[in-house]
Design a protein around this motif. Sequence first.
Motif, PDB file in Angstrom:
ATOM      1  N   LEU A  55       0.780  -0.988   0.078  1.00 44.85           N
ATOM      2  CA  LEU A  55       0.123   0.133   0.072  1.00 44.85           C
ATOM      3  C   LEU A  55       0.756   1.090   0.080  1.00 44.85           C
ATOM      4  CD1 LEU A  55      -2.879  -0.841   2.288  1.00 44.85           C
ATOM      5  CD2 LEU A  55      -2.988  -0.869  -0.079  1.00 44.85           C
ATOM      6  N   ILE A  56       2.006   1.199   0.524  1.00 42.89           N
ATOM      7  CA  ILE A  56       2.887   2.474   0.713  1.00 42.89           C
ATOM      8  C   ILE A  56       3.414   2.430  -0.436  1.00 42.89           C
ATOM      9  CG2 ILE A  56       5.182   3.227   1.814  1.00 42.89           C
ATOM     10  CD1 ILE A  56       3.956   2.103   4.432  1.00 42.89           C
ATOM     11  N   SER A  57       3.787   1.643  -1.184  1.00 45.05           N
ATOM     12  CA  SER A  57       4.515   1.458  -2.230  1.00 45.05           C
ATOM     13  C   SER A  57       3.714   1.996  -3.709  1.00 45.05           C
ATOM     14  CB  SER A  57       4.968   0.179  -3.027  1.00 45.05           C
ATOM     15  OG  SER A  57       6.063  -0.329  -1.968  1.00 45.05           O
ATOM     16  N   LEU A  58       2.357   1.550  -3.599  1.00 47.97           N
ATOM     17  CA  LEU A  58       1.555   2.047  -4.528  1.00 47.97           C
ATOM     18  C   LEU A  58       1.065   3.304  -4.114  1.00 47.97           C
ATOM     19  CD1 LEU A  58      -0.980  -0.952  -4.639  1.00 47.97           C
ATOM     20  CD2 LEU A  58       0.636  -0.236  -6.286  1.00 47.97           C
ATOM     21  N   THR A  59       1.043   3.895  -3.112  1.00 44.29           N
ATOM     22  CA  THR A  59       0.857   5.296  -2.601  1.00 44.29           C
ATOM     23  C   THR A  59       1.831   6.114  -3.119  1.00 44.29           C
ATOM     24  OG1 THR A  59      -0.399   4.787  -0.596  1.00 44.29           O
ATOM     25  CG2 THR A  59       0.359   7.051  -0.811  1.00 44.29           C
ATOM     26  N   ALA A  62       1.487   6.533  -7.059  1.00 38.81           N
ATOM     27  CA  ALA A  62       0.321   7.212  -7.371  1.00 38.81           C
ATOM     28  C   ALA A  62       0.713   8.662  -7.322  1.00 38.81           C
ATOM     29  CB  ALA A  62      -0.768   6.818  -6.718  1.00 38.81           C
ATOM     30  N   LEU A  63       1.515   9.013  -6.075  1.00 38.20           N
ATOM     31  CA  LEU A  63       1.922  10.409  -5.975  1.00 38.20           C
ATOM     32  C   LEU A  63       3.057  10.758  -7.077  1.00 38.20           C
ATOM     33  CD1 LEU A  63       1.216  12.148  -3.286  1.00 38.20           C
ATOM     34  CD2 LEU A  63       3.688  12.082  -2.992  1.00 38.20           C
ATOM     35  N   PHE A  64       3.835   9.894  -7.513  1.00 34.17           N
ATOM     36  CA  PHE A  64       4.695  10.281  -8.594  1.00 34.17           C
ATOM     37  C   PHE A  64       4.091  10.442  -9.792  1.00 34.17           C
ATOM     38  CE2 PHE A  64       7.817   8.687 -11.728  1.00 34.17           C
ATOM     39  CZ  PHE A  64       8.858   9.731 -11.441  1.00 34.17           C
ATOM     40  N   PRO A  72      -4.394  16.931 -10.463  1.00 39.88           N
ATOM     41  CA  PRO A  72      -4.736  17.019  -8.954  1.00 39.88           C
ATOM     42  C   PRO A  72      -5.718  16.274  -8.487  1.00 39.88           C
ATOM     43  CG  PRO A  72      -5.666  19.079 -10.533  1.00 39.88           C
ATOM     44  CD  PRO A  72      -4.829  18.193 -11.482  1.00 39.88           C
ATOM     45  N   ILE A  73      -6.688  15.900  -9.544  1.00 39.80           N
ATOM     46  CA  ILE A  73      -7.733  14.739  -9.003  1.00 39.80           C
ATOM     47  C   ILE A  73      -7.135  13.662  -8.191  1.00 39.80           C
ATOM     48  CG2 ILE A  73      -8.347  13.531 -11.122  1.00 39.80           C
ATOM     49  CD1 ILE A  73     -10.836  14.734  -8.445  1.00 39.80           C
ATOM     50  N   ILE A  74      -6.140  13.215  -8.869  1.00 38.63           N
ATOM     51  CA  ILE A  74      -5.398  11.807  -8.627  1.00 38.63           C
ATOM     52  C   ILE A  74      -4.842  12.311  -7.058  1.00 38.63           C
ATOM     53  CG2 ILE A  74      -3.469  10.460  -9.079  1.00 38.63           C
ATOM     54  CD1 ILE A  74      -3.754  10.498 -11.878  1.00 38.63           C
ATOM     55  N   PHE A  75      -4.131  13.375  -7.042  1.00 41.36           N
ATOM     56  CA  PHE A  75      -3.527  13.773  -5.706  1.00 41.36           C
ATOM     57  C   PHE A  75      -4.648  13.750  -4.627  1.00 41.36           C
ATOM     58  CE2 PHE A  75      -1.636  17.085  -2.773  1.00 41.36           C
ATOM     59  CZ  PHE A  75      -0.477  16.290  -2.380  1.00 41.36           C
ATOM     60  N   GLN A  79      -4.998  11.555  -1.287  1.00 36.96           N
ATOM     61  CA  GLN A  79      -4.923  12.215   0.364  1.00 36.96           C
ATOM     62  C   GLN A  79      -6.046  11.839   0.972  1.00 36.96           C
ATOM     63  OE1 GLN A  79      -2.603  14.001   1.800  1.00 36.96           O
ATOM     64  NE2 GLN A  79      -1.256  13.329  -0.226  1.00 36.96           N
ATOM     65  N   VAL A  80      -7.103  11.450   0.540  1.00 33.38           N
ATOM     66  CA  VAL A  80      -8.533  10.981   0.981  1.00 33.38           C
ATOM     67  C   VAL A  80      -8.239   9.789   1.377  1.00 33.38           C
ATOM     68  CG1 VAL A  80     -10.822  10.480   0.271  1.00 33.38           C
ATOM     69  CG2 VAL A  80      -9.949  12.830  -0.070  1.00 33.38           C
ATOM     70  N   VAL A  81      -7.796   8.997   0.646  1.00 36.31           N
ATOM     71  CA  VAL A  81      -7.370   7.531   1.011  1.00 36.31           C
ATOM     72  C   VAL A  81      -6.357   7.128   1.814  1.00 36.31           C
ATOM     73  CG1 VAL A  81      -7.039   5.060  -0.084  1.00 36.31           C
ATOM     74  CG2 VAL A  81      -8.457   6.832  -1.320  1.00 36.31           C
ATOM     75  N   SER A  82      -5.265   7.843   1.661  1.00 37.11           N
ATOM     76  CA  SER A  82      -4.159   7.502   2.424  1.00 37.11           C
ATOM     77  C   SER A  82      -3.954   7.819   3.906  1.00 37.11           C
ATOM     78  CB  SER A  82      -2.758   8.213   1.800  1.00 37.11           C
ATOM     79  OG  SER A  82      -2.756   9.530   1.575  1.00 37.11           O
TER      80      SER A  82
END
Length: 103
Positions: A55-59, A62-64, A72-75, A79-82
């Motif tokens: 999960l941390i790796s995927l986060t 995804a941030l990258f 910005p919607i991905i970011f 944030q809402v999920v992480s």
Amino acid sequence: MKEDRFTERLKEELHKLDEQIEIEKPSEQAVMMMLKQAKEKEKRRFKQEMLAYVLISLTILALFAAAITHLPIIFILLQVVSVPLCVVIGIKEYQHIKGGSSL
């Protein structure tokens, strides 16, 4: 001289006390059951750690991706999920540390 007699008497009394106490050796089945439970607990812990790692790796990935694509919607979704996920993992880790480990 006086200490030698005291020491000898103390050793005799301790030996008598040792003879009075019965020590039960655990059966082979009980030992195997305890080992099996410990192994299962370690397996669950390993799965939890691997899930947290993934999960941390995927986060991070995804941030990258959000930073590269400027979406910005991905970011915001990230944030809402992480953030709640990090809180839950932190609480569980605190409970694990506070509770101690049996092994």
